[in-house]
Design an enzyme around this catalytic site. Sequence first.
Site, PDB file in Angstrom:
ATOM      1  N   ASP A  36       0.857  -1.192   0.000  1.00  0.00           N
ATOM      2  CA  ASP A  36       0.000   0.000   0.000  1.00  0.00           C
ATOM      3  C   ASP A  36       0.892   1.241   0.000  1.00  0.00           C
ATOM      4  O   ASP A  36       1.619   1.492   0.978  1.00  0.00           O
ATOM      5  CB  ASP A  36      -0.890  -0.023   1.246  1.00  0.00           C
ATOM      6  N   ASP A  37       0.859   1.999  -1.088  1.00  0.00           N
ATOM      7  CA  ASP A  37       1.652   3.232  -1.207  1.00  0.00           C
ATOM      8  C   ASP A  37       3.163   2.985  -1.129  1.00  0.00           C
ATOM      9  O   ASP A  37       3.916   3.892  -0.769  1.00  0.00           O
ATOM     10  CB  ASP A  37       1.275   4.244  -0.119  1.00  0.00           C
ATOM     11  N   CYS A  76      -5.560   4.035  -4.568  1.00  0.00           N
ATOM     12  CA  CYS A  76      -5.721   2.679  -4.045  1.00  0.00           C
ATOM     13  C   CYS A  76      -6.918   1.906  -4.566  1.00  0.00           C
ATOM     14  O   CYS A  76      -6.774   0.827  -5.153  1.00  0.00           O
ATOM     15  CB  CYS A  76      -5.755   2.736  -2.528  1.00  0.00           C
ATOM     16  N   HIS A 139     -11.127  -2.546   0.263  1.00  0.00           N
ATOM     17  CA  HIS A 139     -11.174  -1.224  -0.376  1.00  0.00           C
ATOM     18  C   HIS A 139     -11.941  -1.190  -1.697  1.00  0.00           C
ATOM     19  O   HIS A 139     -11.638  -0.386  -2.581  1.00  0.00           O
ATOM     20  CB  HIS A 139      -9.755  -0.700  -0.577  1.00  0.00           C
ATOM     21  N   ASP A 286       0.084  -0.955  -4.882  1.00  0.00           N
ATOM     22  CA  ASP A 286      -1.160  -0.478  -5.503  1.00  0.00           C
ATOM     23  C   ASP A 286      -0.994   0.839  -6.245  1.00  0.00           C
ATOM     24  O   ASP A 286      -1.736   1.141  -7.174  1.00  0.00           O
ATOM     25  CB  ASP A 286      -2.280  -0.375  -4.471  1.00  0.00           C
ATOM     26  N   ASN A 287      -0.040   1.662  -5.832  1.00  0.00           N
ATOM     27  CA  ASN A 287       0.256   2.928  -6.517  1.00  0.00           C
ATOM     28  C   ASN A 287       1.603   3.421  -6.008  1.00  0.00           C
ATOM     29  O   ASN A 287       2.212   2.801  -5.129  1.00  0.00           O
ATOM     30  CB  ASN A 287      -0.837   3.977  -6.281  1.00  0.00           C
TER      31      ASN A 287
END
Length: 520
Positions: A36-37, A76, A139, A286-287
């Site tokens: 995540d991130d 996300c 999410h 995710d990004n």
Amino acid sequence: MAAVAVLLGTSLLLGWAPLGVEAAPRPPNIVFLLMDDMGWGDLGVFGEPSKETPNLDRMAAEGMLFPNFYTASPLCSPSRAALLTGRLPIRNGFYTTNGHARNAYTPQEIVGGIQDSEFLLPELLKKAGYVNKIVGKWHMGHRPQFHPLRHGFDEWFGSPNCHFGPYDNKARPNIPVYRNWEMVGRFYEDFPINLKTGEANLTQIYLKEAVDFIMKQQKKEQPFFLYWAIDATHAPVYASESFLGTSQRGRYGDAVREIDDSIGKILTLLHNLGIQEKTFVFFTSDNGAALISAPSQGGSNGPFLCGKQTTFEGGMREPAIAWWPGHISAGQVSHQLGTVMDLFTTSLSLAGLKPPGDREIDGIDLLPAIIHGKLIDRPIFYYRGNELMAVRVGQYKAHYWTWSNSWREFNQGIDFCPGQNVSGVTTHSQEEHSELPLLFHLGRDPGEKFPISVSSVEYRDSLQRIFPIVEEHKKTMVPAEPQLNVCNLAVMNWAPPGCEKLKRCLNPPESKPGKCLWPH
């Protein structure tokens, strides 16, 4: 007969054979390690100088590194929906039309979520006998109809939303944590996160969930799909007590070190169980890293421009590693252009299944690149909300629109490109370049600092190749109904399933649906 021979040869190479072949072993297990991130520059193998990811670096040394791997959105929720459907967010509904080129996601006041009309990877893998578990952040909608167990997963331990908080349970409820169909507590109450120190034991809990699932499924001798979607590197970042203060990079680095240690334990478990050659593992994010939170609460995107929320390389290019001992030769680097959507199609191929034929699938099968080292010619499309912002073809990236965020936000200190202003590129107003796209050669200029001259032969020749690809893409584009337009405080996590047993149900406010506000 020749076609049959080719099919059999490929199948046996992958460790499985088609139906009808005697003594065909089961298809491989599939494990996605989705961060995540986490940024491209956060791994030692990609040049992070503190070298604090020895297990991920070893994973790369034993497998295949993808330096040109992309998300489908710089945020996300749309990215995760794209991964599990194999489709761009604008096709699967994870976007908004409340504003042009706006990023949108699934906070707990969102009304929408993943539609029943979408086929998710775990739903399809069931056809090949897979048992599916998600650990961590879903999410993709928190209301009952969007529950992951309604969309192909057999087990879930984790949360429907980000671990933001703490809230007072009056104006806004704390986010629930689920085991399967029902909540078992809430963040900050039953699952503490100390915002002052950064201490939380969640990564260790998520690790145990993964280990227990793998061991259980190995005893049952069923193929499994594990989607390990943890969130320690999303602000507010956290780590357990034994990792806090151990990184040269501060609290964010502590979180990365604990994740790296956990991944090392998962890979070691696969070895100890003797199933490493029967398990395909893929690591990515995710990004891009959230530079607005860096350095204490955010990571690094290496040499790339900007970060999360933008369609510059720093927001879209992700760290990526494929690991499958006995099938992927050690120490490989693939320059194949890949996306998270390819994991959908590749996983179906591993399971001996075909993608749905009644819809556009944007992901491609990466097995020819992973197993045989082939390079597949394909473009990368960079979307932000409802707008195609850029496209990459080969080494060339053409920006049709540029925008970081508004002047208003920037003047308030919200900066998605700190220290990286590139005049005419990282614009604070939405600038259209459709007639004369800004063109960069990402091999020579990975930081997107030096646009190629529009009067050059290189520009002309590159755009002659890019324009037809974009036009063909637009012809096939049928946007789905946007799911991220409507918000309502009454649909938040006031009374999730299971709250009655815990005596933790909360009273919702009056229902007042309205347009969600997406500022960037």
